[in-house]
Scaffold this motif. Structure first.
Motif, mmCIF file in Angstrom:
data_model
loop_
_atom_site.group_PDB
_atom_site.id
_atom_site.type_symbol
_atom_site.label_atom_id
_atom_site.label_comp_id
_atom_site.label_asym_id
_atom_site.label_seq_id
_atom_site.Cartn_x
_atom_site.Cartn_y
_atom_site.Cartn_z
ATOM 1 N N ARG A 1 0.877 -1.187 0.000
ATOM 2 C CA ARG A 1 0.000 0.000 0.000
ATOM 3 C C ARG A 1 0.905 1.226 0.000
ATOM 4 N N ASN A 2 0.359 2.359 -0.432
ATOM 5 C CA ASN A 2 1.209 3.542 -0.503
ATOM 6 C C ASN A 2 0.696 4.716 0.328
ATOM 7 N N THR A 3 -0.353 4.488 1.135
ATOM 8 C CA THR A 3 -0.847 5.527 2.034
ATOM 9 C C THR A 3 -0.512 5.133 3.462
ATOM 10 N N LEU A 4 0.350 5.923 4.114
ATOM 11 C CA LEU A 4 0.857 5.560 5.433
ATOM 12 C C LEU A 4 0.912 6.790 6.324
ATOM 13 N N ASN A 5 1.182 6.518 7.629
ATOM 14 C CA ASN A 5 1.442 7.614 8.554
ATOM 15 C C ASN A 5 2.833 7.436 9.143
ATOM 16 N N VAL A 6 3.217 8.342 10.022
ATOM 17 C CA VAL A 6 4.565 8.324 10.576
ATOM 18 C C VAL A 6 4.857 7.021 11.320
ATOM 19 N N HIS A 7 3.839 6.432 11.976
ATOM 20 C CA HIS A 7 4.031 5.172 12.702
ATOM 21 C C HIS A 7 4.313 4.025 11.729
ATOM 22 N N ASP A 8 3.635 4.043 10.570
ATOM 23 C CA ASP A 8 3.890 3.021 9.563
ATOM 24 C C ASP A 8 5.324 3.106 9.043
ATOM 25 N N ILE A 9 5.799 4.332 8.840
ATOM 26 C CA ILE A 9 7.165 4.533 8.355
ATOM 27 C C ILE A 9 8.170 4.013 9.377
ATOM 28 N N ALA A 10 7.920 4.318 10.652
ATOM 29 C CA ALA A 10 8.844 3.905 11.711
ATOM 30 C C ALA A 10 8.930 2.391 11.843
ATOM 31 N N ALA A 11 7.906 1.703 11.365
ATOM 32 C CA ALA A 11 7.902 0.247 11.458
ATOM 33 C C ALA A 11 8.717 -0.409 10.346
ATOM 34 N N GLN A 12 9.177 0.386 9.378
ATOM 35 C CA GLN A 12 9.937 -0.157 8.259
ATOM 36 C C GLN A 12 11.441 0.059 8.471
ATOM 37 N N ARG A 13 12.228 -0.600 7.642
ATOM 38 C CA ARG A 13 13.661 -0.300 7.634
ATOM 39 C C ARG A 13 13.850 1.004 6.867
ATOM 40 N N VAL A 14 14.463 1.994 7.522
ATOM 41 C CA VAL A 14 14.653 3.316 6.924
ATOM 42 C C VAL A 14 16.085 3.448 6.435
ATOM 43 N N LEU A 15 16.226 3.900 5.212
ATOM 44 C CA LEU A 15 17.536 4.160 4.625
ATOM 45 C C LEU A 15 17.804 5.659 4.738
ATOM 46 N N THR A 16 18.864 6.065 5.413
ATOM 47 C CA THR A 16 19.079 7.479 5.706
ATOM 48 C C THR A 16 20.554 7.838 5.682
ATOM 49 N N GLN A 17 20.828 9.128 5.511
ATOM 50 C CA GLN A 17 22.207 9.615 5.537
ATOM 51 C C GLN A 17 22.692 9.865 6.964
ATOM 52 N N GLY A 18 21.804 9.783 7.918
ATOM 53 C CA GLY A 18 22.229 9.861 9.309
ATOM 54 C C GLY A 18 22.584 11.257 9.785
ATOM 55 N N GLY A 19 23.257 11.295 10.949
ATOM 56 C CA GLY A 19 23.506 12.556 11.630
ATOM 57 C C GLY A 19 24.503 13.478 10.968
ATOM 58 N N ARG A 20 25.303 12.986 10.024
ATOM 59 C CA ARG A 20 26.253 13.862 9.350
ATOM 60 C C ARG A 20 25.596 14.646 8.219
#
Length: 300
Positions: free
Chosen positions: A176-195
């Motif tokens: 599905r492609n309609t989510l909220n912030v809690h749904d996002i937090a439940a997934q593996r997030v790919l991020t550039q991090g604190g730098r």
């Protein structure tokens, strides 16, 4: 005090043979030219033209003043021409940009900078936001283009544009492609991090919702994150418009997430104590070139 306008008056009256001709050359009235010559004569207490004759003929002192005027006006014109054609004092321009700038409008920026400063060495440095800020403060860079997401009184910033981002994943990864912030937090997030300033923005977005997430992959490379997202390793918050071709090809899917993460403003920044005319020109060029809607834009 003798002025260049007075010197121009005697020079062109003598050169062209009359006050009316000189007035036309100088785009002035004849009375204005006569006044300037009279001021010069008054200053030295001697006539410059023989007024017993119909033609505007120089006196002996007038001949001397004409030679002086000719020399000084030539020196003035040469100095102004040299100044107008002068290159900036700096031998190189040390400019830092983030990876997103490098993969979108950097070629246009480079072309515009090299056109404006053709004999100056241009050294673009691509790095994460906080590394660029630190290099700027250490005087290793003259100007940096980075997300305008921090405050520092040692740095002067000018907003040049913004990047519109969206959460994305491999098509069909979540079902599905309609989510909220809690749904996002439940997934593996790919991020550039604190730098990365944008990585910090996403962390703040989760904290504002009272959410922490443990499953994430951190990389300092935006291209690596895009590649991992396309491969289905997780979800990422990516620049929306410059990745439109990948979205249209079915390589990425845009997720509808509420609340939305704010757009990322970008700024041209320099040390507050390192302001110069060259810096002003670079900021103007960055403002004119800033465009995150297309990847790998051709210089033009």
């Amino acid at each position: 005090m003798v002025t260049f306008k007075q010197l121009e008056a005697i020079y062109w009256v003598a050169k062209l043979g009359g006050f009316s001709q000189a007035a036309q050359k100088l785009h002035a009235t004849q009375s204005a030219v006569s006044k300037r010559v009279l001021e010069l004569e008054s200053a030295f207490g001697t006539p410059m033209f023989d007024r017993t004759l119909r033609a505007s003929r120089l006196t002996e002192k007038g001949e001397q003043m004409y030679a002086i005027a000719q020399d000084l006006l030539a020196r003035r014109d040469a100095a102004l021409e040299t100044f107008a054609q002068a290159e900036p004092a700096a031998q190189s321009l040390r400019i830092g940009v983030t990876e997103l700038v490098a993969m979108t409008w950097l070629p246009r920026f480079v072309t515009a900078v090299q056109t404006r400063f053709p004999k100056t060495l241009f050294e673009p440095d691509v790095d994460d936001s906080f590394s660029l800020r630190n290099k700027l403060l250490r005087d290793e860079l003259d100007i940096v283009i980075l997300p305008n997401l921090f405050e520092d009184t040692r740095i002067a910033k000018t907003t040049v544009g913004k990047s519109c981002n969206a959460w994305m994943c491999k098509p069909g990864l979540l079902g599905r492609n309609t989510l909220n912030v809690h749904d996002i937090a439940a997934q593996r997030v790919l991020t550039q991090g604190g730098r990365s300033a944008t990585g910090s923005l996403y962390d703040e977005w989760f904290r504002a919702a009272g959410i922490t997430f443990a499953d994430r992959i951190v990389s300092n490379s935006l291209m690596a994150i895009i590649g991992m997202t396309v491969s289905g390793l997780g979800i990422a918050h990516l620049p929306r418009y410059c990745l439109r071709p990948m979205i249209d090809m079915g390589m990425l899917e845009v997720l509808k997430v509420t609340p939305a993460v704010p757009d990322v403003p970008f700024a041209a920044a320099h040390r507050s104590d390192r302001h110069s005319t060259v810096i002003d020109v670079l900021v103007d060029i960055a403002t004119a070139c800033c465009d995150f809607e297309q990847a790998f834009q051709a210089g033009r």
